[in-house]
Motif scaffolding. Sequence first.
Motif, PDB file in Angstrom:
ATOM      1  N   ILE A   1      33.258 -23.055 -46.335  1.00 45.68           N
ATOM      2  CA  ILE A   1      33.336 -24.437 -46.814  1.00 45.68           C
ATOM      3  C   ILE A   1      32.340 -24.696 -47.939  1.00 45.68           C
ATOM      4  O   ILE A   1      32.323 -25.762 -48.529  1.00 45.68           O
ATOM      5  N   TYR A   2      31.515 -23.687 -48.198  1.00 47.33           N
ATOM      6  CA  TYR A   2      30.545 -23.838 -49.285  1.00 47.33           C
ATOM      7  C   TYR A   2      31.024 -22.990 -50.431  1.00 47.33           C
ATOM      8  O   TYR A   2      30.987 -21.765 -50.363  1.00 47.33           O
TER       9      TYR A   2
ATOM     10  N   HIS B   1      30.470 -31.570 -52.194  1.00 48.64           N
ATOM     11  CA  HIS B   1      31.739 -31.504 -51.478  1.00 48.64           C
ATOM     12  C   HIS B   1      31.636 -32.157 -50.104  1.00 48.64           C
ATOM     13  O   HIS B   1      32.515 -32.919 -49.696  1.00 48.64           O
ATOM     14  N   TYR B   2      30.564 -31.889 -49.386  1.00 49.14           N
ATOM     15  CA  TYR B   2      30.482 -32.423 -48.016  1.00 49.14           C
ATOM     16  C   TYR B   2      30.404 -33.946 -48.015  1.00 49.14           C
ATOM     17  O   TYR B   2      30.722 -34.592 -47.016  1.00 49.14           O
ATOM     18  N   ARG B   3      29.983 -34.508 -49.124  1.00 49.97           N
ATOM     19  CA  ARG B   3      29.921 -35.975 -49.221  1.00 49.97           C
ATOM     20  C   ARG B   3      31.319 -36.586 -49.109  1.00 49.97           C
ATOM     21  O   ARG B   3      31.479 -37.712 -48.633  1.00 49.97           O
TER      22      ARG B   3
ATOM     23  N   GLY C   1      30.197 -34.996 -44.191  1.00 51.94           N
ATOM     24  CA  GLY C   1      29.987 -33.877 -43.272  1.00 51.94           C
ATOM     25  C   GLY C   1      31.073 -32.825 -43.408  1.00 51.94           C
ATOM     26  O   GLY C   1      31.698 -32.697 -44.471  1.00 51.94           O
ATOM     27  N   THR C   2      31.307 -32.107 -42.343  1.00 52.14           N
ATOM     28  CA  THR C   2      32.213 -30.961 -42.382  1.00 52.14           C
ATOM     29  C   THR C   2      33.619 -31.367 -42.810  1.00 52.14           C
ATOM     30  O   THR C   2      34.219 -32.258 -42.219  1.00 52.14           O
ATOM     31  N   PRO C   3      34.159 -30.696 -43.818  1.00 51.03           N
ATOM     32  CA  PRO C   3      35.537 -30.997 -44.225  1.00 51.03           C
ATOM     33  C   PRO C   3      36.533 -30.518 -43.162  1.00 51.03           C
ATOM     34  O   PRO C   3      36.295 -29.511 -42.502  1.00 51.03           O
TER      35      PRO C   3
ATOM     36  N   ASN D   1      34.504 -35.823 -37.774  1.00 48.37           N
ATOM     37  CA  ASN D   1      33.656 -34.630 -37.752  1.00 48.37           C
ATOM     38  C   ASN D   1      32.336 -34.957 -37.028  1.00 48.37           C
ATOM     39  O   ASN D   1      32.189 -36.038 -36.443  1.00 48.37           O
TER      40      ASN D   1
END
Lengths: 401, 401, 401, 401
Positions: free
Chosen positions: B33-34, B243-245, B249-251, C69
């Motif tokens: 996810i990163y 991206h996590y914004r 949190g976790t997509p 999440n």
Amino acid sequence: MTLRNGRQFLSIPGPTTVPDEVLAAMHRPAIDIYGGEGGGELFEITTSCLKDLKTIFRTQGDTYIYVANGHGAWQGAVSNVLSAGDTVLVLESGRFAVGWGEMARSLGIEIESVAGDWRCAVDPAKVEAALRADTEGKIKAVLVVQIDTASGCVNDIPAIRTAMNAAGHDALLMVDTIASLACMPFEMDAWGVDVAVGGSQKGLMTPPGLSFVAAGPKAKERHESAGLRSSYWDWALRDMEEHYRKFCGTPPVHLLFGLRKAMDMILDEGLENIFHRHALLAGATHAAVDVWRESGAFDFNVTDPAQRSASVTTLRLRDDLRPEPIRAFCFDRLGVTLGLGIGDLSGKAFRIAHMGHVNAPMMLGTLGALEVALDVLGLTDDDSKGGIAAAAAYLGEALRD
Amino acid sequence: MTLRNGRQFLSIPGPTTVPDEVLAAMHRPAIDIYGGEGGGELFEITTSCLKDLKTIFRTQGDTYIYVANGHGAWQGAVSNVLSAGDTVLVLESGRFAVGWGEMARSLGIEIESVAGDWRCAVDPAKVEAALRADTEGKIKAVLVVQIDTASGCVNDIPAIRTAMNAAGHDALLMVDTIASLACMPFEMDAWGVDVAVGGSQKGLMTPPGLSFVAAGPKAKERHESAGLRSSYWDWALRDMEEHYRKFCGTPPVHLLFGLRKAMDMILDEGLENIFHRHALLAGATHAAVDVWRESGAFDFNVTDPAQRSASVTTLRLRDDLRPEPIRAFCFDRLGVTLGLGIGDLSGKAFRIAHMGHVNAPMMLGTLGALEVALDVLGLTDDDSKGGIAAAAAYLGEALRD
Amino acid sequence: MTLRNGRQFLSIPGPTTVPDEVLAAMHRPAIDIYGGEGGGELFEITTSCLKDLKTIFRTQGDTYIYVANGHGAWQGAVSNVLSAGDTVLVLESGRFAVGWGEMARSLGIEIESVAGDWRCAVDPAKVEAALRADTEGKIKAVLVVQIDTASGCVNDIPAIRTAMNAAGHDALLMVDTIASLACMPFEMDAWGVDVAVGGSQKGLMTPPGLSFVAAGPKAKERHESAGLRSSYWDWALRDMEEHYRKFCGTPPVHLLFGLRKAMDMILDEGLENIFHRHALLAGATHAAVDVWRESGAFDFNVTDPAQRSASVTTLRLRDDLRPEPIRAFCFDRLGVTLGLGIGDLSGKAFRIAHMGHVNAPMMLGTLGALEVALDVLGLTDDDSKGGIAAAAAYLGEALRD
Amino acid sequence: MTLRNGRQFLSIPGPTTVPDEVLAAMHRPAIDIYGGEGGGELFEITTSCLKDLKTIFRTQGDTYIYVANGHGAWQGAVSNVLSAGDTVLVLESGRFAVGWGEMARSLGIEIESVAGDWRCAVDPAKVEAALRADTEGKIKAVLVVQIDTASGCVNDIPAIRTAMNAAGHDALLMVDTIASLACMPFEMDAWGVDVAVGGSQKGLMTPPGLSFVAAGPKAKERHESAGLRSSYWDWALRDMEEHYRKFCGTPPVHLLFGLRKAMDMILDEGLENIFHRHALLAGATHAAVDVWRESGAFDFNVTDPAQRSASVTTLRLRDDLRPEPIRAFCFDRLGVTLGLGIGDLSGKAFRIAHMGHVNAPMMLGTLGALEVALDVLGLTDDDSKGGIAAAAAYLGEALRD
């Protein structure tokens, strides 16, 4: 404008719609094909499938699973019981017994035929006559299909057996059940069938790639002296213990995962229920066609209603019409794939399958789409519309109790 | 005897049938996810989904994807633009605007309502009147659904906007499109909608778990001083780069795989075509019901044909009838799942969805099954049979050109 | 030249590798979300998941499944037990308790912190001191993570509870177990934890999109007067009977299919076995790092071996080194994805996950790949090679009995 | 205690690990097998697969796809070019050329053998001698495997061709590439191979059920007069236009979906890269074994390192040892499935596959697991541990440039 986006309806007479459960069963990592002492999962799948095929063929004979399509099983079947120079009697009722005969010929077998008509079933009286005429006993086997996928005709296997008995002939009765197994009753032992051939991709709801042969005691006896035996097909090798022998080599792992699941579904539903379901869905189809045919644009290929099969309905078009516009409209505008006419009916017919993993709304959706297509294409008029309502009424009547 | 074995037909108004392609898109291993410097595949999926949501909402505003169901998006929407003590005007036309209002009340918002009827759409004149009466300007937002999934009613959003303008009121127009987005036209910018809310599980053909909010400039301006903002929902945090914004949190990796595929399918078909498809399938349903209702057993819940929605048809039963036998027959004997009546219509109605991944044969199969059920259950008589034929005829007419 | 083609190895500390069985469980058609009287399949899945979460959290308290999440669950947890103006004590040991505190602040909660260090666990003595200093009782809850995914540090939750008790403080103990649940022992009731938070995408082996909160009796009592309650998160609504209440709206059907399967796998293996497996795989990782660190290129981020977590190992690089070349080599050339350093360790560290669906060969393959990468990149020398052999030797020792 | 829960590692020399992408490609609804005028999707898949098989076999000859396993292709190959009474020369180097010979014998072919040893490759000088001795020209074909999956031996096909040429013999050179195709170089045309046989389930990464034959011009010429031709296998029928001819009946739809995807992956990676990958992973395996064998517990089956294959390593145990404990420990405790010894090596050997969809961490994980197993079972001592480190060092060296 298209109304096709949604789940696609596949109404071809095989390979049929694969249940989601079967596709899912095949979607798993490969596993070891060599079990431990006890055998392992794959060994158990093979063993149980071979056993459950007996239940489905209704036989106490031996069953075999070939990594092959139906034509492969044809070759497997004849090569295990015949020798070059033998004669077989081919009973015509469409495309497929003829094809099986051609296959046999390629192995050095002589062919005699009971000539038939694409529009009707095999006449047992002719079978009896042909066998009586074989005073030298050259005919070693009779080849017949239970349902001819091309013509949509169903043959009366017990009547053919009776005819063979009446002739006092000892030819093997070899029946292709590819388009009928798990769609309509088939009683291998009770009907005196010696060799039966089936495939994974129709009533058995599994992707193509597996085919089946069941062999009764008389066939196994003939097998001993059969001259056409060869390793890949040979029952004797497959009767040996080791797992790989069952497939003459690498087992078809993922297809077996699928077959196992499909047979679980079949046994869960029960063969009687399955036959009833097919009979009713065929009946609904026939009810719709009985309305539409009033337009004169097309008619049942099989003239005698009693000879129309439970798994596929073949519709023959008026001479000036072609099936492609109907197929194209159903596919492009509605998301329904109808079957083509093949063989002698190529370009002259289309087919509606009601075979395998099919239920009332699938069939009503298919027939409803066809009603729309016929309407738009001008192939029905005011008197011949409403086939779909007739189909629904037929099912209502059938389910009323 | 059951005719249910085959592909199951799900005709509930959400979560709708998920296309095989979307399920397949979700069936893949987890990924990082990163992303690297450039972002990586998941970053691209998120970015493209946010962008394509603008196309679907028809807005140049900002879009947000919440890991939440539709109720979550309701909370997200109001918390971003309102403060405790604010008043919202709830426009009743069934269950869902009321539910949204209840949600708002839990956040400390005051509720005023334009009382409605489950059988008809919001009356824009009443909206105008209510806003004119708000001389102190307490009303900060108007909450309305485009299609009420419970009543089957469609509201005229442009007319409501016109009414708001006529009243000269500056309340935000907040529209729930959960049951309408990608089923019928919605023009966020052209219609002057300030906040729109959607979900993954209806017209967007993706399993439930994602919901969407689109915010126009006036909403973004109100956002700056909104007192109810909190991290999980806050647009300001989601407008940040990382991206996590975008998900606080976790997509939701696998759901995004599904959404991406579904939006590809939507854009491939084209929104106009999708709207037309829904309109025709709704029309076919209405044509069938128009025949069946002659029996008096049930009728459209929504009295004015123009207010019947493109995505779901709610049928209200005669007082002495209950929906369960119909639902049970369709499910047990035919493999078709119809929707329950809910809320005020609980036990009094059933629903037929024509929403999302649905085509002509799916709809004809569903209606055909219902025709069978009504017949067997004695809910149609000779004059009220043939709804399915009327549906097919409707489609034939529509596709004739 | 790349050796990456084959199954990709994902060694990021969440979302973790999803078992093929879980992906397969999600690959099925949508079903009705409205059960009949008895509830239906989905209702049973929800009920059993809520029940089994109690087994996994080791609590007799109530459990909740949010469509959200982990950050959503954070917000859900605090909003159910606190009011605006309350103070929480945040125990720092990396990134995530701090993040939870920031989330709380967005809801109007005041934050006090026990300052920590990314390289070591929370010091219970400091917690006791901070609570003793709160003579006015402003602190209503203590927020702490069991394992900080960023720092790789594990906190001693029972010791923190003991410290709280020693201080005689009645703040709630709220623990984030997102990166620890089903990876290492967690005893909600026995340890006196009042609120626990978890997520689907780490030890629970399910794609991200679901999060969990467990609430003990003291938390439920505080809940009654909590001022921050709002519909989407509110336990009181979720404690109601109807199925949709459990999710405040549409249930997350396909994610629940996955969660159910994952929990079946967890319960089949047994929590004790799972904890042991994680402990050994962490031990193998530590054994490898103990060899490699001799080069001086990197070292454990967490200095005290007893504070290194069972689920993720964070490695801090020498100041002149950057993680990207290591990550890139492993990914591009070998097919292994390592975790990035995040937060304060961004650009300074990388992470090896040993969390969830991971076994000996997955871990040895990951460590073996890293051994190759370190070698090629010149980050190990003759004295610091062979970490992979040390890992294997460690496992050999552990499995010898 | 087990560390097996996680993704299972399958290290048997076929059927090999199926890529997730290939499994996914097979997970889709059935489609029409009868294309329209232009052919349709399935026709395109067949056509492109037949074409791409030429690229993979490196031939301009004709290619055929059989619905059959590898043994079926053996039968297909010999039956197309030979007649009953012909003699073939079988070159022994393990199990499989012998098996092919047995298959041929079942068709009425005479067998001569160049006796071999399971521990070494075919000696081309002996081939030359055997052919020179055939002064009557009875030998019509030479049967040889490129890699023997049982012994792990690789034969030098160009050298065998040279020997045949030196003998001035016009026998066909028929090569079984089942365990070598897409694993190591094979140059059908450049090497003068007349018939090549392959299977889907090894280097081609597709579930078993499909097998392949490529035929060069000399083979096609012999075909014309071959007496063993029969329909199911006959190239002449398959050279006809219609789609069903390509499979002598129903095409294996879902396996073709898988094969198409697998070939896309192969062509994307490039054959040279694939060969290099296999060579390095074999090298890493050999490096590990070179350390472990110091214990004397087992050794390479193939004595000459140059004759050890790129796709499978067969390890022969000391006489007093049995493979089962090693296999069982790896499977039960670690989740790794090693291959059994088969044929003459049954109970005496085990096999490590490095074939098909396999990359560095899969191989390092497998070897690491074996290192653990050998350690725990006492089959390595201090001097013979660290095979896994040697494997990693080997790869490090190989990737350094």
